[in-house]
Design an enzyme around this catalytic site. Sequence first.
Site, PDB file in Angstrom:
ATOM      1  N   HIS A  25      68.309  16.495-120.284  1.00  0.00           N
ATOM      2  CA  HIS A  25      67.581  17.217-119.238  1.00  0.00           C
ATOM      3  C   HIS A  25      66.068  17.065-119.395  1.00  0.00           C
ATOM      4  O   HIS A  25      65.325  18.052-119.400  1.00  0.00           O
ATOM      5  CB  HIS A  25      67.974  18.697-119.213  1.00  0.00           C
ATOM      6  CG  HIS A  25      69.383  18.928-118.758  1.00  0.00           C
ATOM      7  ND1 HIS A  25      69.866  20.172-118.447  1.00  0.00           N
ATOM      8  CD2 HIS A  25      70.422  18.075-118.568  1.00  0.00           C
ATOM      9  CE1 HIS A  25      71.132  20.079-118.072  1.00  0.00           C
ATOM     10  NE2 HIS A  25      71.489  18.810-118.146  1.00  0.00           N
TER      11      HIS A  25
ATOM     12  N   TYR B  46      63.557  27.912-107.138  1.00  0.00           N
ATOM     13  CA  TYR B  46      64.777  27.257-106.652  1.00  0.00           C
ATOM     14  C   TYR B  46      66.048  27.793-107.315  1.00  0.00           C
ATOM     15  O   TYR B  46      67.118  27.225-107.140  1.00  0.00           O
ATOM     16  CB  TYR B  46      64.618  25.738-106.772  1.00  0.00           C
ATOM     17  CG  TYR B  46      63.560  25.268-105.794  1.00  0.00           C
ATOM     18  CD1 TYR B  46      63.905  24.880-104.505  1.00  0.00           C
ATOM     19  CD2 TYR B  46      62.211  25.337-106.117  1.00  0.00           C
ATOM     20  CE1 TYR B  46      62.930  24.532-103.577  1.00  0.00           C
ATOM     21  CE2 TYR B  46      61.230  24.996-105.199  1.00  0.00           C
ATOM     22  CZ  TYR B  46      61.598  24.601-103.933  1.00  0.00           C
ATOM     23  OH  TYR B  46      60.630  24.279-103.010  1.00  0.00           O
TER      24      TYR B  46
END
Length: 491
Positions: free
Chosen positions: A270, A374
Amino acid sequence: MRNTSYLLSLLGLALISFESCTGSSSSTSTTDANTVAEVSVKETALTDAQLAKARTNYASYCSGCHGEQMEAFTDRKWKHGNSAENLFAAIKHGYSDEGMPGFDQTFTDDEITGLVAYIQEGIQNVKQYDFSEESKRTEVYTSETLRYRLDTVATGLQVPWGMAFLPNGDMLITDRNGSFYRLPKDTKQLQKIAGTPEVLAQGQGGLLDVELHPDFAKNNTIYLSYSAFKQEDNQTLSTTAVMRARLEGNKLTDKKVIFEAQPWARTRHHYGSRLEFGRDGMLYISVGDRGQHHENAQTIERAPGKVHRIQDDGAIPADNPFANEKGAVATIYTIGNRNIQGMTIHPKTGAIWTNEHGPRGGDEVNIAEKGKNYGWPVISYGINYNGTVLTELTKKEGMEQPLWYWVPSIAPSGMAFVTGNRYKAWEGDLLVGSLRFQFLSKLKMDGNKIVSEEKLLKNIGRVRDVRMAPDGYIYVAVENPGIIYRVVPVE
């Protein structure tokens, strides 16, 4: 709150979207070395019932990382070993720092033993696609509105991660293994570029994206994102970094690191790491949550799990949304992002569009807007890798809804809008590469709305990047093996 039928549907359909379950990492594993001795896994032939169960479990829990045909195992370095006992331990207990979860709460020991046998047999029968230049030149693909073929542009790469096009038509290509290449126009001879940063090429890390300065024709300046690393307390820590440099022939000079995402971490996944210059002249950088979403994504005091915005020299824009807040990372532009691996600019509006990986389900397409949240991991259309509920919420006030999301996950990567006049039927549509399902997704646009999806180039391989080049053609970078294709319309 989600209803029960929605959760059951998601549990039944969602597939893993993260990329490397067992990357060749040097980090300290959460699995003790003696774990392998816990069980003796014997070579065994599966009954029809066991085979069916193992096949279902593999498809639901493993194929997102390792491919439906187990193709991601073909070049595995097997740091933790590939014996039946090693595989059993990896599946049961995982290696969390490397992005591999443990499934001891998901599968029984018998089910894990069946999976091990199924995987070992499957590795021996990995389907090899025909990537030869001749096969691609002669095959004609048909979409709903366009016929096209593929030209092979470059071969000999491992994981081509990013592409950029120079004013003279040459191409720059990053390879996740740390190599950086120039491909001169109208040749297939890769030329290695010297002076690249030292990278941690483990797990999902390595040399990642490349971006040209908007005024490259005058200043020869480029930007590289990569997994930087350092030693601290006898551990190897890494982070997402960005280097600015001048490209002089096939050598980088005047190098300067202008961005490092704090804090550094032991994990090897990630990193995010897409780069895009906006029309405001600012450089936008995606940084993944480093697999530590609860610590990182929802706080403005940490860099991971965000989109960042800096000036071309690394300075912080005064109008960044959190630039004046005490304790905040001043480069932050958006928060609540999991792992953005696709970023592009809308050709008409100039907005920065992104895609990001969800967990099992819930990959998203978004528009990155100043100061917006988000949602990760508070809201999501995905679930945990082991099948448990990640969050009950798919919506929450103050958090953005995706323009499009995928269940099951496709593991989205590079993205580009179709421009120019070579692909009239596709003009304005959004292209997104799929690592998980090995196709190129074409999302039909109506203004800022995505109205439908068409899957192109099925089984082409793990599509890592897609770009519109100045010559008006679409270029697609594929892993396993590392090849770059040009999409050529056919009359």
